[in-house]
Design an enzyme around this catalytic site. Structure first.
Site, PDB file in Angstrom:
ATOM      1  N   TYR A 127      -1.051   6.823   7.223  1.00  8.12           N
ATOM      2  CA  TYR A 127      -2.139   7.574   6.352  1.00  8.12           C
ATOM      3  C   TYR A 127      -3.618   6.987   6.437  1.00  8.12           C
ATOM      4  O   TYR A 127      -4.451   7.586   5.687  1.00  8.12           O
ATOM      5  CB  TYR A 127      -1.887   7.397   5.009  1.00  8.12           C
ATOM      6  CG  TYR A 127      -0.302   8.232   4.446  1.00  8.12           C
ATOM      7  CD1 TYR A 127      -0.007   9.031   5.413  1.00  8.12           C
ATOM      8  CD2 TYR A 127       0.195   7.970   3.313  1.00  8.12           C
ATOM      9  CE1 TYR A 127       1.263   9.869   5.066  1.00  8.12           C
ATOM     10  CE2 TYR A 127       1.312   8.984   2.714  1.00  8.12           C
ATOM     11  CZ  TYR A 127       1.882   9.849   3.825  1.00  8.12           C
ATOM     12  OH  TYR A 127       3.078  10.462   3.472  1.00  8.12           O
TER      13      TYR A 127
ATOM     14  N   VAL B  95       6.835   1.563   8.111  1.00  9.47           N
ATOM     15  CA  VAL B  95       7.646   0.847   7.508  1.00  9.47           C
ATOM     16  C   VAL B  95       8.897   1.468   6.635  1.00  9.47           C
ATOM     17  O   VAL B  95       9.906   1.015   6.592  1.00  9.47           O
ATOM     18  CB  VAL B  95       6.866   0.085   6.253  1.00  9.47           C
ATOM     19  CG1 VAL B  95       6.296   0.810   5.275  1.00  9.47           C
ATOM     20  CG2 VAL B  95       7.769  -1.203   5.626  1.00  9.47           C
ATOM     21  N   ASP B  96       8.585   2.842   6.197  1.00  8.00           N
ATOM     22  CA  ASP B  96       9.745   3.864   5.890  1.00  8.00           C
ATOM     23  C   ASP B  96      10.866   3.695   6.955  1.00  8.00           C
ATOM     24  O   ASP B  96      11.850   3.559   6.502  1.00  8.00           O
ATOM     25  CB  ASP B  96       8.832   5.251   5.895  1.00  8.00           C
ATOM     26  CG  ASP B  96       9.895   6.110   4.863  1.00  8.00           C
ATOM     27  OD1 ASP B  96      10.701   5.598   4.361  1.00  8.00           O
ATOM     28  OD2 ASP B  96       9.259   7.370   4.767  1.00  8.00           O
TER      29      ASP B  96
ATOM     30  N   SER C   7      -0.271   2.729   2.814  1.00 10.36           N
ATOM     31  CA  SER C   7      -1.425   3.633   3.230  1.00 10.36           C
ATOM     32  C   SER C   7      -2.290   3.210   4.519  1.00 10.36           C
ATOM     33  O   SER C   7      -3.171   4.180   5.114  1.00 10.36           O
ATOM     34  CB  SER C   7      -2.432   4.246   2.124  1.00 10.36           C
ATOM     35  OG  SER C   7      -1.865   5.013   1.359  1.00 10.36           O
ATOM     36  N   THR C   8      -2.073   1.967   4.968  1.00 11.30           N
ATOM     37  CA  THR C   8      -2.996   1.648   6.073  1.00 11.30           C
ATOM     38  C   THR C   8      -2.236   1.761   7.402  1.00 11.30           C
ATOM     39  O   THR C   8      -3.098   1.460   8.418  1.00 11.30           O
ATOM     40  CB  THR C   8      -3.308   0.107   5.781  1.00 11.30           C
ATOM     41  OG1 THR C   8      -2.311  -0.640   5.979  1.00 11.30           O
ATOM     42  CG2 THR C   8      -4.143  -0.156   4.441  1.00 11.30           C
ATOM     43  N   GLY C   9      -1.342   2.556   7.451  1.00  7.15           N
ATOM     44  CA  GLY C   9      -0.647   2.882   8.934  1.00  7.15           C
ATOM     45  C   GLY C   9      -0.853   4.313   9.145  1.00  7.15           C
ATOM     46  O   GLY C   9      -2.310   4.793   9.392  1.00  7.15           O
TER      47      GLY C   9
ATOM     48  N   ASP D 277       8.181  -8.957   8.838  1.00  4.97           N
ATOM     49  CA  ASP D 277       8.898  -7.703   8.548  1.00  4.97           C
ATOM     50  C   ASP D 277       9.539  -7.595   7.343  1.00  4.97           C
ATOM     51  O   ASP D 277      10.399  -8.479   6.820  1.00  4.97           O
ATOM     52  CB  ASP D 277       9.777  -7.605   9.732  1.00  4.97           C
ATOM     53  CG  ASP D 277      10.469  -6.261   9.748  1.00  4.97           C
ATOM     54  OD1 ASP D 277      10.793  -5.763   8.830  1.00  4.97           O
ATOM     55  OD2 ASP D 277      11.159  -5.855  10.848  1.00  4.97           O
ATOM     56  N   ILE D 278       9.052  -6.684   6.317  1.00  9.14           N
ATOM     57  CA  ILE D 278       9.465  -6.562   4.932  1.00  9.14           C
ATOM     58  C   ILE D 278      11.041  -6.335   4.766  1.00  9.14           C
ATOM     59  O   ILE D 278      11.664  -6.543   3.726  1.00  9.14           O
ATOM     60  CB  ILE D 278       8.662  -5.424   4.191  1.00  9.14           C
ATOM     61  CG1 ILE D 278       8.815  -5.831   2.629  1.00  9.14           C
ATOM     62  CG2 ILE D 278       9.096  -4.089   4.584  1.00  9.14           C
ATOM     63  CD1 ILE D 278       7.601  -5.099   2.160  1.00  9.14           C
TER      64      ILE D 278
END
Ligand code: AR6
Length: 186
Positions: free
Chosen positions: A136, A48-49, A132-134, A25-26
Protein backbone atom coordinates in the site's frame (compact mmCIF):
# COMPACT_ATOMS: atom_id res chain seq x y z
CA UNK A 1 26.71 -14.90 18.22
CA UNK A 2 27.44 -11.40 19.47
CA UNK A 3 24.76 -9.03 18.30
CA UNK A 4 25.23 -5.33 17.76
CA UNK A 5 23.08 -2.82 19.61
CA UNK A 6 21.13 -2.20 16.40
CA UNK A 7 19.61 -5.69 16.57
CA UNK A 8 18.26 -5.19 20.08
CA UNK A 9 14.59 -5.05 20.91
CA UNK A 10 13.15 -1.95 22.48
CA UNK A 11 10.34 -1.45 24.91
CA UNK A 12 8.67 1.13 27.08
CA UNK A 13 5.82 0.91 29.58
CA UNK A 14 2.91 3.33 29.65
CA UNK A 15 0.51 2.94 32.60
CA UNK A 16 0.13 -0.84 32.79
CA UNK A 17 0.85 -1.61 29.12
CA UNK A 18 4.22 -2.55 27.66
CA UNK A 19 4.87 -1.28 24.13
CA UNK A 20 7.55 -3.37 22.48
CA UNK A 21 9.34 -3.43 19.13
CA UNK A 22 10.90 -6.59 17.76
CA UNK A 23 12.17 -7.75 14.40
CA UNK A 24 10.54 -10.93 13.17
CA UNK A 25 7.77 -12.78 11.39
CA UNK A 26 4.37 -12.14 12.94
CA UNK A 27 3.06 -15.65 12.21
CA UNK A 28 5.21 -16.99 15.07
CA UNK A 29 3.80 -14.61 17.66
CA UNK A 30 2.24 -16.09 20.80
CA UNK A 31 0.28 -12.99 21.74
CA UNK A 32 -3.49 -13.54 22.17
CA UNK A 33 -4.05 -11.93 18.79
CA UNK A 34 -2.02 -10.87 15.80
CA UNK A 35 -3.19 -8.16 13.43
CA UNK A 36 -3.40 -8.69 9.69
CA UNK A 37 -2.85 -5.88 7.13
CA UNK A 38 -5.75 -7.01 4.96
CA UNK A 39 -7.64 -5.55 2.00
CA UNK A 40 -11.24 -4.35 2.21
CA UNK A 41 -12.60 -7.47 0.52
CA UNK A 42 -10.80 -9.66 3.10
CA UNK A 43 -9.81 -11.66 0.03
CA UNK A 44 -6.25 -12.55 1.03
CA UNK A 45 -3.22 -11.41 -0.89
CA UNK A 46 0.54 -11.11 -0.58
CA UNK A 47 2.75 -9.72 2.17
CA UNK A 48 1.75 -10.30 5.75
CA UNK A 49 -1.82 -11.20 4.68
CA UNK A 50 -0.56 -14.07 2.53
CA UNK A 51 1.78 -15.28 5.28
CA UNK A 52 -1.00 -15.29 7.90
CA UNK A 53 -3.45 -17.22 5.71
CA UNK A 54 -0.77 -19.74 4.67
CA UNK A 55 0.26 -20.39 8.27
CA UNK A 56 -3.23 -20.18 9.76
CA UNK A 57 -4.95 -22.49 7.28
CA UNK A 58 -8.35 -22.30 5.54
CA UNK A 59 -10.49 -21.70 8.64
CA UNK A 60 -9.45 -18.04 8.74
CA UNK A 61 -10.49 -17.48 5.12
CA UNK A 62 -13.82 -19.23 5.72
CA UNK A 63 -14.52 -16.80 8.54
CA UNK A 64 -13.39 -13.85 6.41
CA UNK A 65 -15.83 -14.92 3.68
CA UNK A 66 -18.66 -15.05 6.16
CA UNK A 67 -17.78 -11.55 7.43
CA UNK A 68 -17.66 -10.38 3.81
CA UNK A 69 -15.47 -7.28 3.99
CA UNK A 70 -13.99 -4.50 6.09
CA UNK A 71 -13.90 -0.79 5.14
CA UNK A 72 -10.55 1.00 5.21
CA UNK A 73 -9.71 2.03 8.78
CA UNK A 74 -12.03 -0.57 10.37
CA UNK A 75 -11.21 -3.92 11.96
CA UNK A 76 -12.85 -7.35 12.23
CA UNK A 77 -11.86 -10.48 14.14
CA UNK A 78 -11.56 -14.17 13.29
CA UNK A 79 -10.07 -17.14 15.05
CA UNK A 80 -6.37 -17.81 14.61
CA UNK A 81 -6.84 -21.17 12.87
CA UNK A 82 -3.57 -23.09 13.15
CA UNK A 83 -1.61 -20.10 14.43
CA UNK A 84 -0.30 -19.88 17.98
CA UNK A 85 -2.33 -16.70 18.40
CA UNK A 86 -5.94 -17.46 19.33
CA UNK A 87 -7.32 -14.64 17.16
CA UNK A 88 -6.51 -12.63 14.06
CA UNK A 89 -7.75 -9.05 13.90
CA UNK A 90 -7.99 -8.03 10.25
CA UNK A 91 -7.67 -4.33 9.61
CA UNK A 92 -7.36 -2.37 6.39
CA UNK A 93 -4.89 0.46 6.08
CA UNK A 94 -5.11 3.14 3.40
CA UNK A 95 -3.50 2.86 -0.02
CA UNK A 96 -1.06 5.78 0.01
CA UNK A 97 -1.61 8.28 -2.79
CA UNK A 98 -0.11 11.68 -1.96
CA UNK A 99 -0.88 12.17 1.73
CA UNK A 100 -3.86 14.38 0.88
CA UNK A 101 -6.50 11.68 0.79
CA UNK A 102 -7.08 11.20 4.52
CA UNK A 103 -4.30 8.62 4.65
CA UNK A 104 -3.06 9.71 8.10
CA UNK A 105 -6.53 9.56 9.63
CA UNK A 106 -7.31 6.21 8.03
CA UNK A 107 -4.03 4.69 9.18
CA UNK A 108 -4.62 5.92 12.75
CA UNK A 109 -8.16 4.50 12.59
CA UNK A 110 -6.82 1.08 11.54
CA UNK A 111 -4.68 0.95 14.71
CA UNK A 112 -7.34 2.50 17.00
CA UNK A 113 -10.13 0.21 15.83
CA UNK A 114 -7.91 -2.88 16.13
CA UNK A 115 -6.98 -1.92 19.70
CA UNK A 116 -10.59 -1.13 20.63
CA UNK A 117 -11.78 -4.46 19.20
CA UNK A 118 -9.09 -6.29 21.17
CA UNK A 119 -10.14 -4.60 24.43
CA UNK A 120 -13.79 -5.34 23.70
CA UNK A 121 -12.92 -9.03 23.27
CA UNK A 122 -10.96 -9.15 26.55
CA UNK A 123 -7.68 -9.66 24.71
CA UNK A 124 -4.58 -8.79 26.75
CA UNK A 125 -1.71 -9.09 24.27
CA UNK A 126 -1.60 -8.00 20.63
CA UNK A 127 1.02 -7.91 17.87
CA UNK A 128 0.90 -5.54 14.89
CA UNK A 129 2.78 -5.52 11.60
CA UNK A 130 3.62 -2.18 10.01
CA UNK A 131 0.25 -1.57 8.35
CA UNK A 132 0.16 -0.03 4.83
CA UNK A 133 3.94 0.24 4.41
CA UNK A 134 4.29 -2.67 1.96
CA UNK A 135 2.01 -3.07 -1.06
CA UNK A 136 0.00 0.00 0.00
CA UNK A 137 3.07 2.25 -0.27
CA UNK A 138 2.79 4.37 2.89
CA UNK A 139 6.18 6.06 3.57
CA UNK A 140 7.73 4.20 6.49
CA UNK A 141 8.86 7.24 8.54
CA UNK A 142 5.44 8.86 8.54
CA UNK A 143 3.67 5.55 9.08
CA UNK A 144 5.88 4.64 12.05
CA UNK A 145 5.19 7.97 13.74
CA UNK A 146 1.46 7.68 13.20
CA UNK A 147 1.38 4.03 14.33
CA UNK A 148 3.37 4.62 17.51
CA UNK A 149 1.60 7.86 18.45
CA UNK A 150 -1.80 6.23 17.97
CA UNK A 151 -0.88 3.23 20.11
CA UNK A 152 0.68 5.43 22.82
CA UNK A 153 -2.39 7.67 22.96
CA UNK A 154 -4.64 4.62 23.19
CA UNK A 155 -2.78 2.96 26.05
CA UNK A 156 -2.56 6.24 27.95
CA UNK A 157 -6.34 6.35 28.13
CA UNK A 158 -7.45 2.69 27.95
CA UNK A 159 -6.79 -0.09 30.41
CA UNK A 160 -6.93 -3.78 29.62
CA UNK A 161 -3.97 -4.50 27.36
CA UNK A 162 -0.76 -5.72 29.00
CA UNK A 163 1.34 -5.88 25.81
CA UNK A 164 1.25 -4.16 22.43
CA UNK A 165 4.04 -5.37 20.19
CA UNK A 166 5.14 -4.28 16.73
CA UNK A 167 6.75 -7.07 14.73
CA UNK A 168 8.90 -5.46 12.04
CA UNK A 169 9.89 -7.58 9.11
CA UNK A 170 13.03 -5.83 7.84
CA UNK A 171 16.10 -4.32 9.52
CA UNK A 172 15.23 -0.96 8.04
CA UNK A 173 11.64 -0.93 9.30
CA UNK A 174 12.85 -2.07 12.72
CA UNK A 175 15.40 0.76 12.85
CA UNK A 176 12.86 3.37 11.75
CA UNK A 177 10.36 2.27 14.42
CA UNK A 178 13.07 2.25 17.11
CA UNK A 179 14.30 5.75 16.19
CA UNK A 180 10.72 7.02 16.12
CA UNK A 181 9.86 5.51 19.51
CA UNK A 182 13.04 6.99 20.98
CA UNK A 183 12.02 10.39 19.63
CA UNK A 184 8.45 10.10 20.94
CA UNK A 185 9.57 9.03 24.44
CA UNK A 186 12.48 11.51 24.76
N1 AR6 B 1 5.50 -10.61 9.47
C1 AR6 B 1 5.58 -9.28 9.76
N2 AR6 B 1 5.57 -8.32 8.82
C2 AR6 B 1 5.48 -8.71 7.53
C3 AR6 B 1 5.39 -10.06 7.13
C4 AR6 B 1 5.40 -11.05 8.17
N3 AR6 B 1 5.32 -12.34 7.90
N4 AR6 B 1 5.32 -10.11 5.77
C5 AR6 B 1 5.38 -8.83 5.32
N5 AR6 B 1 5.48 -7.99 6.37
P1 AR6 B 1 1.96 -5.60 3.31
P2 AR6 B 1 0.03 -3.37 3.25
C6 AR6 B 1 5.57 -6.52 6.39
O1 AR6 B 1 2.23 -5.44 1.87
O2 AR6 B 1 1.08 -2.42 2.78
C7 AR6 B 1 -1.75 -7.57 0.79
O3 AR6 B 1 -1.72 -8.15 -0.47
C8 AR6 B 1 6.02 -5.84 5.14
O4 AR6 B 1 7.44 -5.89 5.04
O5 AR6 B 1 1.81 -6.97 3.87
O6 AR6 B 1 -0.90 -2.92 4.34
C9 AR6 B 1 -3.16 -7.37 1.34
O7 AR6 B 1 -4.05 -8.38 0.88
C10 AR6 B 1 5.52 -4.42 5.39
O8 AR6 B 1 6.44 -3.71 6.20
O9 AR6 B 1 0.60 -4.78 3.75
C11 AR6 B 1 -3.54 -6.03 0.84
O10 AR6 B 1 -4.06 -6.10 -0.48
C12 AR6 B 1 4.25 -4.64 6.20
O11 AR6 B 1 4.27 -6.00 6.60
C13 AR6 B 1 -2.23 -5.28 0.81
O12 AR6 B 1 -1.21 -6.26 0.71
C14 AR6 B 1 2.98 -4.38 5.43
O13 AR6 B 1 3.12 -4.82 4.09
C15 AR6 B 1 -1.99 -4.53 2.10
O14 AR6 B 1 -0.82 -3.76 1.98
Amino acid sequence: MIQGAWTQNMQTTINSTTLSLIKGDIIHEETDTIVNAANSRLAGGGGVDGAIHRAGGPKIMEECRRIGGCPTGSAVITSGGNLKAKYVIHTVGPIYQDGKHDEAKLLANAYKNSLALAVKKGIKTISFPSISTGAYGYPINEAAESALKTVMDFIKTNKGLSLVRFVLFSDRDFEVYKKTLAMLTA
